[in-house]
Write a protein that holds these residues in place. Sequence first.
Motif, PDB file in Angstrom:
ATOM      1  N   ILE A 155       0.846  -1.202   0.000  1.00 44.84           N
ATOM      2  CA  ILE A 155       0.000   0.000   0.000  1.00 44.84           C
ATOM      3  C   ILE A 155       0.875   1.245   0.000  1.00 44.84           C
ATOM      4  O   ILE A 155       0.589   2.227  -0.704  1.00 44.84           O
ATOM      5  N   LEU A 156       1.948   1.214   0.781  1.00 43.94           N
ATOM      6  CA  LEU A 156       2.876   2.340   0.810  1.00 43.94           C
ATOM      7  C   LEU A 156       3.536   2.531  -0.557  1.00 43.94           C
ATOM      8  O   LEU A 156       3.730   3.667  -1.015  1.00 43.94           O
ATOM      9  N   GLN A 157       3.860   1.434  -1.218  1.00 41.10           N
ATOM     10  CA  GLN A 157       4.435   1.525  -2.558  1.00 41.10           C
ATOM     11  C   GLN A 157       3.436   2.109  -3.561  1.00 41.10           C
ATOM     12  O   GLN A 157       3.807   2.920  -4.419  1.00 41.10           O
ATOM     13  N   LEU A 158       2.183   1.690  -3.448  1.00 38.76           N
ATOM     14  CA  LEU A 158       1.154   2.225  -4.347  1.00 38.76           C
ATOM     15  C   LEU A 158       0.988   3.730  -4.142  1.00 38.76           C
ATOM     16  O   LEU A 158       0.906   4.495  -5.118  1.00 38.76           O
ATOM     17  N   ALA A 159       0.962   4.157  -2.883  1.00 32.69           N
ATOM     18  CA  ALA A 159       0.862   5.590  -2.591  1.00 32.69           C
ATOM     19  C   ALA A 159       2.087   6.333  -3.122  1.00 32.69           C
ATOM     20  O   ALA A 159       1.976   7.444  -3.659  1.00 32.69           O
ATOM     21  N   SER A 160       3.256   5.710  -2.990  1.00 28.27           N
ATOM     22  CA  SER A 160       4.491   6.331  -3.483  1.00 28.27           C
ATOM     23  C   SER A 160       4.480   6.464  -5.002  1.00 28.27           C
ATOM     24  O   SER A 160       4.938   7.476  -5.556  1.00 28.27           O
ATOM     25  N   SER A 161       3.953   5.445  -5.674  1.00 31.66           N
ATOM     26  CA  SER A 161       3.914   5.494  -7.143  1.00 31.66           C
ATOM     27  C   SER A 161       3.020   6.625  -7.633  1.00 31.66           C
ATOM     28  O   SER A 161       3.302   7.241  -8.667  1.00 31.66           O
ATOM     29  N   ARG A 162       1.963   6.895  -6.901  1.00 35.37           N
ATOM     30  CA  ARG A 162       1.067   7.986  -7.291  1.00 35.37           C
ATOM     31  C   ARG A 162       1.701   9.350  -7.044  1.00 35.37           C
ATOM     32  O   ARG A 162       1.401  10.304  -7.755  1.00 35.37           O
ATOM     33  N   LEU A 163       2.578   9.415  -6.061  1.00 29.37           N
ATOM     34  CA  LEU A 163       3.234  10.679  -5.733  1.00 29.37           C
ATOM     35  C   LEU A 163       4.453  10.939  -6.604  1.00 29.37           C
ATOM     36  O   LEU A 163       4.648  12.049  -7.113  1.00 29.37           O
ATOM     37  N   TRP A 164       5.300   9.903  -6.773  1.00 29.99           N
ATOM     38  CA  TRP A 164       6.579  10.091  -7.459  1.00 29.99           C
ATOM     39  C   TRP A 164       6.676   9.363  -8.805  1.00 29.99           C
ATOM     40  O   TRP A 164       7.675   9.505  -9.502  1.00 29.99           O
ATOM     41  N   GLY A 165       5.672   8.556  -9.140  1.00 29.89           N
ATOM     42  CA  GLY A 165       5.735   7.787 -10.374  1.00 29.89           C
ATOM     43  C   GLY A 165       6.110   6.336 -10.119  1.00 29.89           C
ATOM     44  O   GLY A 165       6.724   6.004  -9.104  1.00 29.89           O
ATOM     45  N   ASP A 166       5.741   5.457 -11.056  1.00 27.43           N
ATOM     46  CA  ASP A 166       5.963   4.025 -10.881  1.00 27.43           C
ATOM     47  C   ASP A 166       7.429   3.662 -10.681  1.00 27.43           C
ATOM     48  O   ASP A 166       7.752   2.726  -9.936  1.00 27.43           O
ATOM     49  N   THR A 167       8.337   4.382 -11.318  1.00 27.71           N
ATOM     50  CA  THR A 167       9.753   4.039 -11.179  1.00 27.71           C
ATOM     51  C   THR A 167      10.277   4.295  -9.775  1.00 27.71           C
ATOM     52  O   THR A 167      11.329   3.762  -9.398  1.00 27.71           O
ATOM     53  N   GLN A 168       9.537   5.092  -9.005  1.00 24.74           N
ATOM     54  CA  GLN A 168       9.931   5.402  -7.630  1.00 24.74           C
ATOM     55  C   GLN A 168       8.991   4.749  -6.613  1.00 24.74           C
ATOM     56  O   GLN A 168       8.937   5.189  -5.464  1.00 24.74           O
ATOM     57  N   HIS A 169       8.302   3.697  -7.028  1.00 28.57           N
ATOM     58  CA  HIS A 169       7.314   3.088  -6.127  1.00 28.57           C
ATOM     59  C   HIS A 169       7.947   2.518  -4.858  1.00 28.57           C
ATOM     60  O   HIS A 169       7.313   2.461  -3.808  1.00 28.57           O
ATOM     61  N   ALA A 170       9.202   2.093  -4.939  1.00 28.25           N
ATOM     62  CA  ALA A 170       9.875   1.508  -3.777  1.00 28.25           C
ATOM     63  C   ALA A 170      10.758   2.524  -3.050  1.00 28.25           C
ATOM     64  O   ALA A 170      11.619   2.148  -2.257  1.00 28.25           O
TER      65      ALA A 170
END
Length: 338
Positions: A155-170
């Motif tokens: 879930i944190l990765q999904l939220a991160s992908s929406r904020l910074w883009g899929d390449t930064q999901h982790a």
Amino acid sequence: MKKQPLLHRLAVLGLGGLLALGVAGARAEGQIRIADQFGIVYLLLDVAKDQKLIEKHGKAQGLDIAVSQVTLSGGSAMNDALLSGSIDIAGAGVGPLLTLWDRTLGKQNVRGVASLGNFPYYLVSTNPAVKTIADFGDKDRIALPAVGVSVQSRILQLASSRLWGDTQHAKLDKISVALPHPEATAAISKGGTEITAHFANPPFQEQELAANPAAKIVLKSYDVLGGPASATVLYATDKFRTENPKTYRAFTAALAEAAQWIHANPEAATDLFLRVNKSRIDRKLVLDIVKSPDVQFKLTPQNTYALAEFMHRVGAIRNKPASARDYFFDDPHNAGAN
């Protein structure tokens, strides 16, 4: 139903402990080994255990069922136990389920048995500078059950992908640490440790918010997943379901009865949770969770597909499910899975 102590939970992470739960291979109908984790999200299993509902529904089919239960921490340990044949039913987040569904497709064919209900999961931080996930810095440490595997991590990765883009999901994986909920809750509640945040589940997140005035909610799972969501589920191999039809039916019937009983008896369900888990958590805090309109004890999975689509998009799983029906068994209670 027998539940192993914390020491055994830790020992079970090794192969020897896993095999001690039971040797993999063919087993006769009428045995079921269940693994749960920590928190009110596992209340359906607590009720089924305490009221011997699996045994009850087994007897209704003319079957005596031997039930055992062990408590693990984190999706990785849960998945290892299921694949080793040490357990029959795993209880963990949607993330670990999807990982194993993808990994075993065409082989053991692991799929979801049922949801444990809808529960909001909160990312709580004690760092005054952190208002959103964008504010986390290199000195922060986010505790969660398993980095990159647990549903909290996904879930944190999904939220991160929406904020910074899929390449930064982790992006936030590097400041995340694996820690069981009880230990992480103690760290947040008391403060003074390297742990500055915890992505938890009920009742741990509520304990932290009540115990530490500096604790605040940074992220809510329902906001990320699109509404009330079944973040924690039960899953098994197709082999177990196929070769043990009566035991499987007794298990799902027990879950359904437990859900109905909790809904009708929130006060008694609260007392049962405290007694079964030998918990010293404030009773009112637990009762408020059980009666919360944000919490629904039910078997039908809800709002799980957003994680599935995301995990495929970023390469965490190779196979893309067409819908939630692909990774849940075709049982009546899963008909409305999404």
